[in-house]
Design a protein around this motif. Structure first.
Motif, mmCIF file in Angstrom:
data_model
loop_
_atom_site.group_PDB
_atom_site.id
_atom_site.type_symbol
_atom_site.label_atom_id
_atom_site.label_comp_id
_atom_site.label_asym_id
_atom_site.label_seq_id
_atom_site.Cartn_x
_atom_site.Cartn_y
_atom_site.Cartn_z
ATOM 1 N N HIS A 92 0.836 -1.203 0.000
ATOM 2 C CA HIS A 92 0.000 0.000 0.000
ATOM 3 C C HIS A 92 0.872 1.254 0.000
ATOM 4 O O HIS A 92 0.610 2.206 -0.765
ATOM 5 N N LEU A 93 1.902 1.263 0.831
ATOM 6 C CA LEU A 93 2.789 2.424 0.899
ATOM 7 C C LEU A 93 3.526 2.647 -0.416
ATOM 8 O O LEU A 93 3.663 3.791 -0.873
ATOM 9 N N LEU A 94 3.976 1.565 -1.029
ATOM 10 C CA LEU A 94 4.658 1.694 -2.316
ATOM 11 C C LEU A 94 3.721 2.276 -3.373
ATOM 12 O O LEU A 94 4.133 3.069 -4.229
ATOM 13 N N GLY A 95 2.442 1.901 -3.296
ATOM 14 C CA GLY A 95 1.451 2.441 -4.229
ATOM 15 C C GLY A 95 1.222 3.929 -4.025
ATOM 16 O O GLY A 95 0.949 4.668 -4.983
ATOM 17 N N LEU A 96 1.339 4.379 -2.779
ATOM 18 C CA LEU A 96 1.144 5.800 -2.496
ATOM 19 C C LEU A 96 2.247 6.666 -3.099
ATOM 20 O O LEU A 96 2.039 7.855 -3.364
ATOM 21 N N MET A 97 3.423 6.076 -3.309
ATOM 22 C CA MET A 97 4.545 6.841 -3.842
ATOM 23 C C MET A 97 4.208 7.470 -5.197
ATOM 24 O O MET A 97 4.661 8.568 -5.525
ATOM 25 N N ASP A 98 3.402 6.771 -5.999
ATOM 26 C CA ASP A 98 3.080 7.248 -7.337
ATOM 27 C C ASP A 98 2.059 8.382 -7.339
ATOM 28 O O ASP A 98 1.886 9.066 -8.348
#
Length: 339
Positions: A254-260
């Motif tokens: 989820h956090l990695l997805g927020l990066m974009d």
């Protein structure tokens, strides 16, 4: 739903006086009984002092002040609050996202084992810092006047050893380090008691995750962004992870997805603190409920922080505080609702 409160301490003084004033504030609270139930009656005071003398001698002065403020002997204060040789603690959860602009984090655990204190301290021999207390002397997370931000993330008790707790390590880093490089160097030297991740960001937008065990310390650096949760990701340490890390893996995704999404500091902070967020948890009974959200913007020296289900947000220009401008708030009020 039950009330949930955090006290705000603002103290500018010598390390001894910071300890003394903190102890006096806590003297008529239940904090002693809470920590007596989860710490040893005695620790090796000589060993603790030798380690703290090397990395943070001012904390020994603060501990002496704390003992005097609480009206207890130094050896008891050391066992209760030093963060050295602490028995195995229960698992806790933490989710952090770092970018070149900001650091945002949720801390998840039980309110029953939570200090309920946010401290802004400015001592005469160390960097000023702001953060949430853990075992009084230590910190869950926080930022110092140099713009260095740090937080802890439990991984496992694999290879558990007599050593320094991660919350004491966070305090040492905030008090004595001005950059990622300084913090990494210190965390490579401190004798760690258990397996923890440390999320680190600094004023220049550098970021790192220090994966630390009692036997080995590995550093993962971020480029434009970095996520940090509750499992080791470097293959040299993954054998030390707990058997069940599915929740940590999902939070990491989820956090990695927020990066974009390229959210602003304000918007990312509100995503983390929202009860509708996939990284806000309510399983307090099983030690996994969100207790606070802490964030910092490097460019604006801005702390945004709040506690569970609170309508209050502390919005602090930390450099203004360092330069003598106290904040008006004395507490934060929220609610705990089991999910």
């Amino acid at each position: 739903m039950s009330n949930f409160n955090v006290s705000i301490f603002q103290i500018r003084d010598s390390s001894f006086q910071i300890g003394l004033k903190t102890g006096e504030e806590l003297r008529n609270t239940s904090i002693l009984k809470i920590f007596e139930s989860i710490t040893k009656q005695e620790i090796d005071l000589h060993n603790m002092k030798s380690i703290y003398s090397a990395y943070a001698p001012h904390l020994l002065e603060e501990l002496e002040g704390l003992a005097q403020g609480l009206g207890i002997p130094m050896n008891k204060a050391a066992a209760l609050f030093s963060g050295y040789d602490v028995p195995k603690t229960e698992a806790m959860g933490c989710s952090t996202l770092l970018t070149k602009e900001y650091y945002v984090r949720n801390y998840d655990f039980s309110p029953a084992l939570y200090d309920g204190i946010f401290s802004l301290v400015q001592a005469d021999k160390t960097f000023a810092s702001a953060g949430y207390n853990l075992q009084i002397l230590g910190r869950h997370d926080g930022v110092n006047e140099k713009g260095l931000v740090a937080g802890l993330h439990f991984v496992s008790h694999d290879g558990y050893a007599k050593g320094v707790s991660p919350w004491a390590s966070i305090r040492m880093v905030l008090d004595g380090c001005s950059s990622i490089d300084d913090a990494v160097a210190m965390l490579k030297e401190i004798p760690h008691s258990a397996c923890y991740n440390f999320s680190l960001g600094d004023q220049k937008g550098n970021m790192a995750e220090v994966e630390a065990s009692s036997e080995k310390v590995i550093v993962r650096y971020g480029g434009s962004a970095l996520a940090c949760v509750n499992h080791f990701q470097d293959e040299r340490l993954t054998s030390k992870n707990r058997d069940s890390i599915e929740g940590s893996i999902q939070r990491n995704k989820h956090l990695l997805g927020l990066m974009d999404k390229r959210l602003s500091h304000h918007d990312m902070f509100h995503h983390f603190k929202s009860v509708e967020s996939p990284i806000f948890f309510t399983d307090y009974e099983n030690l996994f409920g969100t207790l606070h959200t802490f964030s910092y913007s490097y460019q604006h020296s801005r702390i945004l922080t709040t506690i569970a289900r609170s309508e209050q947000v502390l919005d602090i220009n930390f450099l203004d505080w360092v330069n003598g401008e106290d904040i008006l708030e004395g507490s934060l009020s929220g609610f705990i609702q089991e999910g």
